[in-house]
Write a protein that holds these residues in place. Sequence first.
Motif, PDB file in Angstrom:
ATOM      1  N   PRO A 185       0.830  -1.213   0.000  1.00 34.56           N
ATOM      2  CA  PRO A 185       0.000   0.000   0.000  1.00 34.56           C
ATOM      3  C   PRO A 185       0.858   1.255   0.000  1.00 34.56           C
ATOM      4  CG  PRO A 185       0.173  -0.858   2.220  1.00 34.56           C
ATOM      5  CD  PRO A 185       0.901  -1.845   1.331  1.00 34.56           C
ATOM      6  N   GLY A 186       0.207   2.397  -0.194  1.00 35.08           N
ATOM      7  CA  GLY A 186       0.882   3.677  -0.106  1.00 35.08           C
ATOM      8  C   GLY A 186       0.671   4.297   1.270  1.00 35.08           C
ATOM      9  N   LEU A 194      -8.313  11.840  -3.521  1.00 32.35           N
ATOM     10  CA  LEU A 194      -7.461  12.558  -2.585  1.00 32.35           C
ATOM     11  C   LEU A 194      -7.145  13.945  -3.125  1.00 32.35           C
ATOM     12  CD1 LEU A 194      -4.672  10.226  -1.097  1.00 32.35           C
ATOM     13  CD2 LEU A 194      -6.594  11.302   0.088  1.00 32.35           C
ATOM     14  N   VAL A 195      -7.156  14.934  -2.230  1.00 28.94           N
ATOM     15  CA  VAL A 195      -6.814  16.307  -2.584  1.00 28.94           C
ATOM     16  C   VAL A 195      -5.436  16.639  -2.017  1.00 28.94           C
ATOM     17  CG1 VAL A 195      -7.450  18.726  -2.353  1.00 28.94           C
ATOM     18  CG2 VAL A 195      -9.233  17.000  -2.648  1.00 28.94           C
ATOM     19  N   PHE A 196      -4.562  17.167  -2.890  1.00 30.50           N
ATOM     20  CA  PHE A 196      -3.199  17.537  -2.521  1.00 30.50           C
ATOM     21  C   PHE A 196      -3.078  19.058  -2.584  1.00 30.50           C
ATOM     22  CE2 PHE A 196      -3.320  13.328  -4.245  1.00 30.50           C
ATOM     23  CZ  PHE A 196      -2.377  12.588  -3.540  1.00 30.50           C
ATOM     24  N   ASN A 197      -2.304  19.614  -1.651  1.00 27.85           N
ATOM     25  CA  ASN A 197      -2.196  21.080  -1.585  1.00 27.85           C
ATOM     26  C   ASN A 197      -0.800  21.612  -1.875  1.00 27.85           C
ATOM     27  OD1 ASN A 197      -0.715  20.528   0.706  1.00 27.85           O
ATOM     28  ND2 ASN A 197      -2.267  21.265   2.138  1.00 27.85           N
ATOM     29  N   GLY A 198       0.085  20.752  -2.408  1.00 29.92           N
ATOM     30  CA  GLY A 198       1.445  21.182  -2.715  1.00 29.92           C
ATOM     31  C   GLY A 198       2.442  20.876  -1.625  1.00 29.92           C
ATOM     32  N   THR A 199       1.969  20.375  -0.485  1.00 31.97           N
ATOM     33  CA  THR A 199       2.869  20.016   0.619  1.00 31.97           C
ATOM     34  C   THR A 199       2.770  18.539   0.989  1.00 31.97           C
ATOM     35  OG1 THR A 199       1.268  20.473   2.385  1.00 31.97           O
ATOM     36  CG2 THR A 199       2.598  22.338   1.577  1.00 31.97           C
ATOM     37  N   ASN A 200       1.938  17.780   0.298  1.00 31.99           N
ATOM     38  CA  ASN A 200       1.743  16.386   0.664  1.00 31.99           C
ATOM     39  C   ASN A 200       1.856  15.473  -0.556  1.00 31.99           C
ATOM     40  OD1 ASN A 200      -0.836  17.236  -0.352  1.00 31.99           O
ATOM     41  ND2 ASN A 200      -1.465  17.686   1.744  1.00 31.99           N
ATOM     42  N   HIS A 201       1.977  14.188  -0.295  1.00 31.72           N
ATOM     43  CA  HIS A 201       2.047  13.203  -1.372  1.00 31.72           C
ATOM     44  C   HIS A 201       1.740  11.828  -0.784  1.00 31.72           C
ATOM     45  CE1 HIS A 201       6.148  13.048   0.363  1.00 31.72           C
ATOM     46  NE2 HIS A 201       6.181  11.800  -0.041  1.00 31.72           N
ATOM     47  N   VAL A 202       1.704  10.810  -1.646  1.00 33.44           N
ATOM     48  CA  VAL A 202       1.546   9.420  -1.228  1.00 33.44           C
ATOM     49  C   VAL A 202       2.789   8.660  -1.678  1.00 33.44           C
ATOM     50  CG1 VAL A 202       0.237   7.280  -1.508  1.00 33.44           C
ATOM     51  CG2 VAL A 202      -0.975   9.464  -1.278  1.00 33.44           C
ATOM     52  N   ALA A 203       3.417   7.923  -0.773  1.00 31.53           N
ATOM     53  CA  ALA A 203       4.642   7.184  -1.078  1.00 31.53           C
ATOM     54  C   ALA A 203       4.365   5.684  -1.042  1.00 31.53           C
ATOM     55  CB  ALA A 203       5.737   7.537  -0.077  1.00 31.53           C
ATOM     56  N   VAL A 204       4.750   4.994  -2.126  1.00 30.39           N
ATOM     57  CA  VAL A 204       4.622   3.540  -2.213  1.00 30.39           C
ATOM     58  C   VAL A 204       6.033   2.959  -2.253  1.00 30.39           C
ATOM     59  CG1 VAL A 204       3.717   1.582  -3.515  1.00 30.39           C
ATOM     60  CG2 VAL A 204       2.471   3.761  -3.502  1.00 30.39           C
ATOM     61  N   PRO A 205       6.453   2.168  -1.255  1.00 31.03           N
ATOM     62  CA  PRO A 205       7.790   1.575  -1.280  1.00 31.03           C
ATOM     63  C   PRO A 205       7.997   0.728  -2.534  1.00 31.03           C
ATOM     64  CG  PRO A 205       6.809   1.336   0.885  1.00 31.03           C
ATOM     65  CD  PRO A 205       5.725   1.844  -0.024  1.00 31.03           C
ATOM     66  N   ASP A 206       9.226   0.660  -2.978  1.00 29.52           N
ATOM     67  CA  ASP A 206       9.554  -0.105  -4.185  1.00 29.52           C
ATOM     68  C   ASP A 206       9.182  -1.577  -4.014  1.00 29.52           C
ATOM     69  OD1 ASP A 206      10.846  -0.436  -6.803  1.00 29.52           O
ATOM     70  OD2 ASP A 206      12.355  -1.569  -5.672  1.00 29.52           O
TER      71      ASP A 206
END
Length: 317
Positions: A62-63, A81-93
Amino acid sequence: LSVASASDGSKLVAAVDGGQIYTSDGAPVECCVAPPTNMVLWLPFDETSGPISGNVASFAHPGTQINHPTPLLGSYVANSLVFNGTNHVAVPDYAGIEIGTNDLTIDAWVDLTASTPTNYVILDKSGPASAGGYSLWLGTNQGLVFFVPSGYKADFTPISGGQWHFVAVSVSHNPGKPSFFYVDGAVTSTSAGGPPDLSNTNSLWIGASHPGSPFVGGAPWIGALDEVEIYNRALSTNELYSIYSAGTAGKCKPCCYLSVLTIGKVTPTTVEVNWGGCGMLEEADYVTGPWTAIPNAASPYVIPITGLAKFYRTVCQ
């Protein structure tokens, strides 16, 4: 033709015409479509709270939502999902998103609300540790841009902000099958030649670029993202049109996706586990496992009270 009786005694009619379903009042009914094969990442962003974004293509990977992107309920496919320029979703390799020398397709529903004319990152799998990876951006003036270590492909088809669009890039190594960009049901540009080896060990970020990324100049996403997907093959225009034309119905998800499991005492000597019956029920003596499948368990699953701790979960099959 299907006929069902309503509670008031009237009849509701659904008619099929050329694959489209209509109700008795002539309104079209949206139906989900089967996901194309070779999907290696699928983030529906249907969760109503963080911090985990489920990956339907690989439930074990999962992310993680960084800096609290905000759920947008009821849009586009279910939630987003709403992003505001300071957040993200990270998915490990993991192996699935190590595209290597395979063909590749990336698609998503996007709603860019930023007004500054620049390029905004949809997803990025790059980083300073290697020259591999890939990145997909959307520019307010330039349209879609797909980056690989040997350079980039640009679409130059403007995409209006403040509304939902279905975007995709389909990349092929086959000389007789050109790569192409795809927006809202139509091919917007084509190009020849596939990318080099795209393998690296970096995580995949949704909505932002890795610090030190060789693909410079991309700003974090501002707006909403939904149904972010990666395939390790080049999808056809017909397959992409199937996803686009499904609209807010989206692709059909496993019935156990986001299912809720509840446990309650039903008699002085028994408790009941409810999960809707979809997926495999597993049990463990500790919350961290190890987990053991309970074959053929049906919901509700009634167990005796023994005084010992027991933990339950469901997994999609």
